[in-house]
Design a protein around this motif. Sequence first.
Motif, PDB file in Angstrom:
ATOM      1  N   ASN A   1       0.772  -1.303   0.049  1.00 26.51           N
ATOM      2  CA  ASN A   1       0.102  -0.057  -0.136  1.00 26.51           C
ATOM      3  C   ASN A   1       0.850   1.419   0.123  1.00 26.51           C
ATOM      4  OD1 ASN A   1      -2.427  -1.100  -0.206  1.00 26.51           O
ATOM      5  ND2 ASN A   1      -2.893  -1.257   2.062  1.00 26.51           N
ATOM      6  N   ASN A   2       1.802   1.244   0.903  1.00 29.66           N
ATOM      7  CA  ASN A   2       2.698   2.212   1.000  1.00 29.66           C
ATOM      8  C   ASN A   2       3.794   2.704   0.038  1.00 29.66           C
ATOM      9  OD1 ASN A   2       1.141   2.757   3.280  1.00 29.66           O
ATOM     10  ND2 ASN A   2       2.668   2.029   4.574  1.00 29.66           N
ATOM     11  N   GLN A   3       4.112   1.527  -0.668  1.00 29.61           N
ATOM     12  CA  GLN A   3       5.088   1.469  -1.720  1.00 29.61           C
ATOM     13  C   GLN A   3       6.475   1.578  -1.060  1.00 29.61           C
ATOM     14  OE1 GLN A   3       3.586   3.876  -4.641  1.00 29.61           O
ATOM     15  NE2 GLN A   3       2.226   2.218  -5.203  1.00 29.61           N
ATOM     16  N   ASN A   4       6.680   1.140   0.328  1.00 26.94           N
ATOM     17  CA  ASN A   4       8.068   1.143   0.853  1.00 26.94           C
ATOM     18  C   ASN A   4       7.922   0.017   1.728  1.00 26.94           C
ATOM     19  OD1 ASN A   4       7.679   2.182   3.340  1.00 26.94           O
ATOM     20  ND2 ASN A   4       7.244   4.213   2.392  1.00 26.94           N
ATOM     21  N   PHE A   5       9.080  -0.605   2.220  1.00 28.29           N
ATOM     22  CA  PHE A   5       9.049  -1.851   3.072  1.00 28.29           C
ATOM     23  C   PHE A   5       9.757  -1.545   4.331  1.00 28.29           C
ATOM     24  CE2 PHE A   5       7.736  -3.306  -1.110  1.00 28.29           C
ATOM     25  CZ  PHE A   5       6.579  -4.187  -0.796  1.00 28.29           C
ATOM     26  N   ILE A   6       9.715  -0.378   4.698  1.00 25.38           N
ATOM     27  CA  ILE A   6      10.774   0.096   5.788  1.00 25.38           C
ATOM     28  C   ILE A   6      10.139  -0.798   7.213  1.00 25.38           C
ATOM     29  CG2 ILE A   6      11.150   2.062   7.564  1.00 25.38           C
ATOM     30  CD1 ILE A   6      10.654   3.742   5.117  1.00 25.38           C
ATOM     31  N   LEU A   7       8.520  -0.814   7.144  1.00 20.61           N
ATOM     32  CA  LEU A   7       8.198  -1.477   8.447  1.00 20.61           C
ATOM     33  C   LEU A   7       8.292  -2.981   8.390  1.00 20.61           C
ATOM     34  CD1 LEU A   7       5.941  -0.814  10.630  1.00 20.61           C
ATOM     35  CD2 LEU A   7       4.202  -1.633   9.051  1.00 20.61           C
ATOM     36  N   LEU A   8       8.364  -3.627   7.279  1.00 22.34           N
ATOM     37  CA  LEU A   8       8.788  -4.992   7.035  1.00 22.34           C
ATOM     38  C   LEU A   8       9.972  -5.263   7.757  1.00 22.34           C
ATOM     39  CD1 LEU A   8       7.872  -7.716   5.910  1.00 22.34           C
ATOM     40  CD2 LEU A   8       8.711  -7.168   3.981  1.00 22.34           C
ATOM     41  N   ASN A   9      11.088  -4.321   7.219  1.00 22.37           N
ATOM     42  CA  ASN A   9      12.307  -4.290   7.926  1.00 22.37           C
ATOM     43  C   ASN A   9      12.389  -4.194   8.943  1.00 22.37           C
ATOM     44  OD1 ASN A   9      14.186  -4.979   5.803  1.00 22.37           O
ATOM     45  ND2 ASN A   9      14.040  -3.053   4.781  1.00 22.37           N
ATOM     46  N   LYS A  10      11.683  -3.543   9.746  1.00 18.05           N
ATOM     47  CA  LYS A  10      11.648  -3.254  11.186  1.00 18.05           C
ATOM     48  C   LYS A  10      11.029  -4.224  12.074  1.00 18.05           C
ATOM     49  CE  LYS A  10      11.229   1.782  11.931  1.00 18.05           C
ATOM     50  NZ  LYS A  10      10.477   2.818  12.010  1.00 18.05           N
ATOM     51  N   VAL A  11      10.037  -4.807  11.333  1.00 19.06           N
ATOM     52  CA  VAL A  11       9.290  -6.232  12.030  1.00 19.06           C
ATOM     53  C   VAL A  11      10.474  -7.268  12.079  1.00 19.06           C
ATOM     54  CG1 VAL A  11       7.446  -7.925  12.019  1.00 19.06           C
ATOM     55  CG2 VAL A  11       6.983  -5.327  11.776  1.00 19.06           C
ATOM     56  N   TRP A  12      11.243  -7.525  10.788  1.00 19.93           N
ATOM     57  CA  TRP A  12      12.093  -8.519  10.575  1.00 19.93           C
ATOM     58  C   TRP A  12      13.431  -8.281  11.736  1.00 19.93           C
ATOM     59  CZ3 TRP A  12      12.380 -13.066   9.118  1.00 19.93           C
ATOM     60  CH2 TRP A  12      13.532 -13.549   8.759  1.00 19.93           C
ATOM     61  N   GLU A  13      13.674  -6.883  11.835  1.00 19.34           N
ATOM     62  CA  GLU A  13      15.090  -6.721  12.600  1.00 19.34           C
ATOM     63  C   GLU A  13      14.715  -6.876  14.311  1.00 19.34           C
ATOM     64  OE1 GLU A  13      16.395  -2.944  11.546  1.00 19.34           O
ATOM     65  OE2 GLU A  13      17.100  -3.578   9.621  1.00 19.34           O
ATOM     66  N   ALA A  14      13.267  -6.620  14.530  1.00 22.69           N
ATOM     67  CA  ALA A  14      12.951  -6.835  15.810  1.00 22.69           C
ATOM     68  C   ALA A  14      13.129  -8.249  16.226  1.00 22.69           C
ATOM     69  CB  ALA A  14      11.384  -6.519  15.922  1.00 22.69           C
ATOM     70  N   GLY A  15      12.832  -9.164  15.197  1.00 17.67           N
ATOM     71  CA  GLY A  15      13.166 -10.741  15.605  1.00 17.67           C
ATOM     72  C   GLY A  15      11.884 -11.304  16.166  1.00 17.67           C
ATOM     73  N   PHE A  16      12.428 -12.661  16.935  1.00 17.36           N
ATOM     74  CA  PHE A  16      11.280 -13.329  17.519  1.00 17.36           C
ATOM     75  C   PHE A  16      10.439 -12.613  18.634  1.00 17.36           C
ATOM     76  CE2 PHE A  16       9.520 -16.765  19.602  1.00 17.36           C
ATOM     77  CZ  PHE A  16       8.804 -17.504  18.605  1.00 17.36           C
ATOM     78  N   PRO A  17       9.241 -12.155  18.755  1.00 15.34           N
ATOM     79  CA  PRO A  17       8.485 -11.538  20.005  1.00 15.34           C
ATOM     80  C   PRO A  17       9.196 -12.074  21.082  1.00 15.34           C
ATOM     81  CG  PRO A  17       6.984 -12.038  18.276  1.00 15.34           C
ATOM     82  CD  PRO A  17       8.530 -12.918  17.797  1.00 15.34           C
ATOM     83  N   ALA A  18       9.040 -11.097  22.222  1.00 11.95           N
ATOM     84  CA  ALA A  18       9.385 -11.293  23.633  1.00 11.95           C
ATOM     85  C   ALA A  18       8.388 -12.078  24.123  1.00 11.95           C
ATOM     86  CB  ALA A  18       9.812  -9.951  24.125  1.00 11.95           C
ATOM     87  N   ALA A  19       8.891 -12.653  25.376  1.00 11.75           N
ATOM     88  CA  ALA A  19       7.880 -13.631  25.960  1.00 11.75           C
ATOM     89  C   ALA A  19       6.714 -12.840  26.428  1.00 11.75           C
ATOM     90  CB  ALA A  19       8.663 -14.155  27.316  1.00 11.75           C
ATOM     91  N   ASN A  20       6.619 -11.489  26.833  1.00  8.36           N
ATOM     92  CA  ASN A  20       5.344 -10.934  27.351  1.00  8.36           C
ATOM     93  C   ASN A  20       4.417 -10.335  25.987  1.00  8.36           C
ATOM     94  OD1 ASN A  20       7.048  -8.980  26.356  1.00  8.36           O
ATOM     95  ND2 ASN A  20       6.965  -8.015  28.360  1.00  8.36           N
ATOM     96  N   ARG A  21       4.727 -10.385  24.769  1.00 14.87           N
ATOM     97  CA  ARG A  21       4.107 -10.217  23.854  1.00 14.87           C
ATOM     98  C   ARG A  21       2.629 -10.602  23.619  1.00 14.87           C
ATOM     99  NH1 ARG A  21       5.751  -7.481  19.155  1.00 14.87           N
ATOM    100  NH2 ARG A  21       3.251  -7.515  18.804  1.00 14.87           N
ATOM    101  N   VAL A  22       1.564  -9.587  23.327  1.00 16.23           N
ATOM    102  CA  VAL A  22       0.277 -10.280  22.853  1.00 16.23           C
ATOM    103  C   VAL A  22       0.028  -9.433  21.816  1.00 16.23           C
ATOM    104  CG1 VAL A  22      -0.504 -10.895  25.245  1.00 16.23           C
ATOM    105  CG2 VAL A  22      -0.604  -8.375  24.654  1.00 16.23           C
TER     106      VAL A  22
END
Lengths: 382, 277
Positions: free
Chosen positions: A211-232
Amino acid sequence: MTENPYYYTLIMACATVGFIILSSLLLGGLARLIAKLFGLTKVKQDNTFAGYFFAAPWIVGFLIFVVAPMLASLYWSFTNYRIPNAPEWLWFQNYTRLILEDKEFRSSLVNTLFLTVIGLPLQISFALFLAVLLNQKTRGERVFRMSFYLPVILGFNAAVLLCWRLMLNAGNGIINQIIRALSNGFLPFSYLNRAIIFIVELVNAFFLGINNQNFILLNKVWEAGFPAANRVPMWVQTPLWSKMSVIILMVWGCGSMMLIFLAGLNNIPKELHEAAEVDGAGSWMRFWKISLPLLTPYIFYNTVVGMIAALQIFEPIYVLYRDNATLAPTAYSMVYYLWRATFRFNEIGYGSAISWVVLVLILIVTIIQFRLQKRWVQYELY
Amino acid sequence: MMTRNDRFFRGIYYATLIMLAAPFVLPFLWMVSTAFKSPSQIFADPPQWIPNPVTLDNFTQAWGLLDFPLLFRNSFIVTGLSVFGTLLTSPLVGYAFATLPGRGKTFWFNLMLATIMIPSAITLIPLFVLFSKLGWVDTYLPLVLPSFFANAVYVFLFRQFFRTIPMDLFESAELDGCNPWQAYWRIALPLARPAVSAVAVFAFIGAWNDFLGPLVYLNTADKYTVSLGLSLFQGVYYTQLEYLMPMSLAALLPVLALFIFSQHYFVEGVLTTRFEG
């Protein structure tokens, strides 16, 4: 007399019945006349009259409530009709604006496709799973069947959908409370939960990127890696989860699909299963080799009907995001966008153009499905 | 005899079913719970399942804010007439598509199935313009009269049902001197009682729950139906949940009662429908 709205309605209802009878007689007579011109026998003429006389209420209704409105909307879609101004002919301007320029419409299209491509398979497989589970013919089947079907009947009620909104609240909603409790008490569930969160956020970030024609958010999610234990899950809170909340509601309303699968399972001859059991096939084997192939016509039906419904999805989005201006654009469907254009901004011409794009899209998808059905739908077993 | 193993699997089976059914009824339970809570408890953190204390104030206060007897009466009139109109014509058209021979029948039937595909959004605006030209806005006519012209989905259901009845029955009736109308009214319709009940329930629920129709067509508050009247509790910025929940619960009760008492009919109605064509 006509002052009382009830009497007025009753009188007009009687008049409508009279109108239907009259037009049925006319239509039947017309059909008989045509049959006569073609030189059919007297009996066939009478049959033609009866057939058209009986079918006339629908045919007349079809002309008044479907054909006429569609022609009007087709005409308006080529104009800049906007209440209270008179329509002005624009040729294809609405359509070019819609397809080439309007970024909001494009993202509503991507959102709708997301709901169809991700939500519908989930909906169908869940319905199938429930149907197979319920088909064991055990005690209490009726109660469970009823609870799975309940959302279909009562679900599309503003109050019930508002309850969902409260329950999905990311911070203190009841759903996340349950997820937290389960994750804390049971370690494998915590890993499962985090894995699902990771996948969902990656997929959603990807679609938002389109939609936004850029994938910055995707990179961010990928770099944040596997979610921490307290994530919901952040249900109705972030763009990454706004569409998932709608999908939850879609899956929740899968009861009618389940009922159709139950009908399909009922229609499978018992002898097939018995014969296979004698031959030593286990229940898993029998499901794959007998039940599933024989259910393909029902899967096909559910896919066609479900896709038509998914491409027109409106209510869940309306209730969840109507008053949430920041999150709404990430979850708009095409029909929501259409509703907004016509009823918020009074752009009837533009709205009509959107509705024709939706219709053509549905038509194309349905035709493709009927073409593909020969490849996978089995009406007979071997 | 049940072996130990059987009992183990049975336990797992029921546990799975209950776990799966819970999310399906959860919002309804939450609604019931909210209806009996005081406003301060509704947004309590952490959320409370059992209201403490249980209060009926919401009901009494909400009852005083709107004229609910009138709203319910309006809803019953609109719903009753819609159901009546649906049952008057839908079986008739279904019968025509199922039994009567004649050219063009398949054409009309396929056309009817195709109309189910048309988004209601496409016809909504032109119909509104049509009804306002007829001066029918702010009357019940736009909500009631279209149902007299046979609904495609119900016609399909009736057609499938009539096709399960042997054709010989109608042919012998005609040999005995019945005209097609008598064959329909005296033989086919009484046989179709399960389908009629199923469609009656569907039509009732559809008309009772309809929100968009009344929202578009009704303007004056004393003509509102229940589903529309309840939206008065829902402001643009703030929703009065403590009034909305209990009265929505009351509005859902007729539908819920109908569903529980008749679920046998329409579950059978759907189950006996064959989808192959």
